[in-house]
Design a protein around this motif. Structure first.
Motif, PDB file in Angstrom:
ATOM      1  N   ASP A   1       0.080  -5.852  -3.149  1.00  0.00           N
ATOM      2  CA  ASP A   1      -0.842  -6.581  -4.012  1.00  0.00           C
ATOM      3  C   ASP A   1      -1.927  -5.682  -4.609  1.00  0.00           C
ATOM      4  O   ASP A   1      -1.961  -4.475  -4.352  1.00  0.00           O
ATOM      5  CB  ASP A   1      -1.443  -7.785  -3.275  1.00  0.00           C
ATOM      6  CG  ASP A   1      -2.408  -7.430  -2.155  1.00  0.00           C
ATOM      7  OD1 ASP A   1      -2.937  -6.300  -2.107  1.00  0.00           O
ATOM      8  OD2 ASP A   1      -2.662  -8.322  -1.314  1.00  0.00           O
ATOM      9  N   ALA A   2      -2.803  -6.271  -5.387  1.00  0.00           N
ATOM     10  CA  ALA A   2      -3.847  -5.528  -6.093  1.00  0.00           C
ATOM     11  C   ALA A   2      -4.837  -4.860  -5.145  1.00  0.00           C
ATOM     12  O   ALA A   2      -5.557  -3.942  -5.539  1.00  0.00           O
ATOM     13  CB  ALA A   2      -4.588  -6.459  -7.052  1.00  0.00           C
ATOM     14  N   GLU A   3      -4.849  -5.291  -3.887  1.00  0.00           N
ATOM     15  CA  GLU A   3      -5.730  -4.685  -2.880  1.00  0.00           C
ATOM     16  C   GLU A   3      -4.990  -3.661  -2.020  1.00  0.00           C
ATOM     17  O   GLU A   3      -5.560  -3.123  -1.068  1.00  0.00           O
ATOM     18  CB  GLU A   3      -6.339  -5.769  -1.987  1.00  0.00           C
ATOM     19  CG  GLU A   3      -7.110  -6.838  -2.751  1.00  0.00           C
ATOM     20  CD  GLU A   3      -8.203  -6.249  -3.628  1.00  0.00           C
ATOM     21  OE1 GLU A   3      -8.932  -5.346  -3.164  1.00  0.00           O
ATOM     22  OE2 GLU A   3      -8.317  -6.679  -4.796  1.00  0.00           O
ATOM     23  N   GLY A   4      -3.714  -3.426  -2.309  1.00  0.00           N
ATOM     24  CA  GLY A   4      -2.935  -2.439  -1.568  1.00  0.00           C
ATOM     25  C   GLY A   4      -2.324  -2.958  -0.278  1.00  0.00           C
ATOM     26  O   GLY A   4      -1.947  -2.171   0.586  1.00  0.00           O
ATOM     27  N   ASN A   5      -2.202  -4.271  -0.164  1.00  0.00           N
ATOM     28  CA  ASN A   5      -1.673  -4.872   1.058  1.00  0.00           C
ATOM     29  C   ASN A   5      -0.285  -5.461   0.834  1.00  0.00           C
ATOM     30  O   ASN A   5       0.057  -5.873  -0.279  1.00  0.00           O
ATOM     31  CB  ASN A   5      -2.614  -5.985   1.544  1.00  0.00           C
ATOM     32  CG  ASN A   5      -3.991  -5.446   1.833  1.00  0.00           C
ATOM     33  OD1 ASN A   5      -4.149  -4.462   2.548  1.00  0.00           O
ATOM     34  ND2 ASN A   5      -4.999  -6.073   1.252  1.00  0.00           N
ATOM     35  N   LEU A   6       0.491  -5.532   1.900  1.00  0.00           N
ATOM     36  CA  LEU A   6       1.803  -6.163   1.860  1.00  0.00           C
ATOM     37  C   LEU A   6       1.674  -7.654   2.122  1.00  0.00           C
ATOM     38  O   LEU A   6       0.732  -8.091   2.792  1.00  0.00           O
ATOM     39  CB  LEU A   6       2.729  -5.551   2.914  1.00  0.00           C
ATOM     40  CG  LEU A   6       3.121  -4.088   2.747  1.00  0.00           C
ATOM     41  CD1 LEU A   6       4.128  -3.692   3.825  1.00  0.00           C
ATOM     42  CD2 LEU A   6       3.676  -3.812   1.364  1.00  0.00           C
ATOM     43  N   PRO A   7       2.639  -8.437   1.647  1.00  0.00           N
ATOM     44  CA  PRO A   7       2.616  -9.872   1.951  1.00  0.00           C
ATOM     45  C   PRO A   7       2.969 -10.111   3.415  1.00  0.00           C
ATOM     46  O   PRO A   7       3.473  -9.212   4.103  1.00  0.00           O
ATOM     47  CB  PRO A   7       3.692 -10.434   1.026  1.00  0.00           C
ATOM     48  CG  PRO A   7       4.643  -9.304   0.831  1.00  0.00           C
ATOM     49  CD  PRO A   7       3.780  -8.061   0.833  1.00  0.00           C
ATOM     50  N   GLU A   8       2.734 -11.324   3.852  1.00  0.00           N
ATOM     51  CA  GLU A   8       3.119 -11.728   5.204  1.00  0.00           C
ATOM     52  C   GLU A   8       4.597 -11.419   5.419  1.00  0.00           C
ATOM     53  O   GLU A   8       5.437 -11.748   4.586  1.00  0.00           O
ATOM     54  CB  GLU A   8       2.881 -13.233   5.376  1.00  0.00           C
ATOM     55  CG  GLU A   8       3.329 -13.776   6.691  1.00  0.00           C
ATOM     56  CD  GLU A   8       2.164 -14.110   7.591  1.00  0.00           C
ATOM     57  OE1 GLU A   8       2.415 -14.260   8.787  1.00  0.00           O
ATOM     58  OE2 GLU A   8       1.029 -14.194   7.103  1.00  0.00           O
ATOM     59  N   GLY A   9       4.917 -10.752   6.513  1.00  0.00           N
ATOM     60  CA  GLY A   9       6.294 -10.400   6.835  1.00  0.00           C
ATOM     61  C   GLY A   9       6.795  -9.134   6.157  1.00  0.00           C
ATOM     62  O   GLY A   9       7.928  -8.721   6.396  1.00  0.00           O
ATOM     63  N   GLY A  10       5.974  -8.533   5.307  1.00  0.00           N
ATOM     64  CA  GLY A  10       6.398  -7.336   4.575  1.00  0.00           C
ATOM     65  C   GLY A  10       6.757  -6.171   5.477  1.00  0.00           C
ATOM     66  O   GLY A  10       7.779  -5.504   5.260  1.00  0.00           O
TER      67      GLY A  10
END
Length: 184
Positions: free
Chosen positions: A34-43
């Motif tokens: 995402d735009a904050e550099g994080n993966l989605p849940e379960g990524g």
């Protein structure tokens, strides 16, 4: 059956279109940073269980986006435990200009894969490099290390060039074929 994950960041949607084409060719799962550099849940679980991981990032200022780098830094947990050792890796990038120093980004993605003890797969495609070549030919940008796409800065994501998207799809297909051979 091989499990392939495409983990990518896209700032304006162009790199996402390339990621979708790679995933289509590889029958892969998309994992968007995402735009904050994080993966989605379960990524992280998706990446950890994958047989092959494909990295994707736009090339900004001659390098991967900071969001992708944040993800890469966070993968140090997998590096420390050697959790991704011997996985197949590949990568792709997109920039606004034909060159745009995209190779710098691919080298970064390659280095990240090598630090994880991975096995890299390139495009395996000949470049479109004759006088008769057209911009929508396969591998027109002429990359062997990974897929490269070009999206002019004033174009929308819907205007990604068909040749670049087809190159990405064929690259995904190659990744899936190599992953199946390695797993078999």
């Amino acid at each position: 059956m091989t499990r392939i994950a495409v983990v990518f960041h896209s700032g304006y949607g162009h790199t996402q279109r390339v990621a979708q084409s790679v995933a289509e060719g590889a029958n892969a799962t998309l994992v968007a940073i995402d735009a904050e550099g994080n993966l989605p849940e379960g990524g992280w679980d998706t990446l950890n269980s994958a047989d092959a991981i494909v990295f994707g990032s736009p090339t900004y200022m001659g390098m991967a986006s900071w969001q992708f780098k944040k993800f890469a830094d966070a993968s140090s947990k997998q590096w420390f435990s050697q959790g991704w050792k011997d996985k197949l890796f590949a990568g792709f990038t997109n920039s606004a200009t034909m060159n745009g120093d995209k190779l710098s980004t691919l080298h970064y993605l390659f280095t990240l894969a090598m630090q994880h003890g991975g096995i890299w797969v390139g495009t395996g495609m000949m470049p479109a490099n004759t006088k008769a070549s057209q911009r929508n030919d396969i591998n027109y940008v002429g990359s062997f290390a990974g897929a490269m796409a070009t999206s002019p800065s004033d174009s929308s994501a819907d205007e990604c060039l068909p040749g670049d998207l087809e190159t990405a799809k064929l690259f995904g297909k190659r990744i899936a074929e190599v992953a199946a051979r390695l797993k078999g």
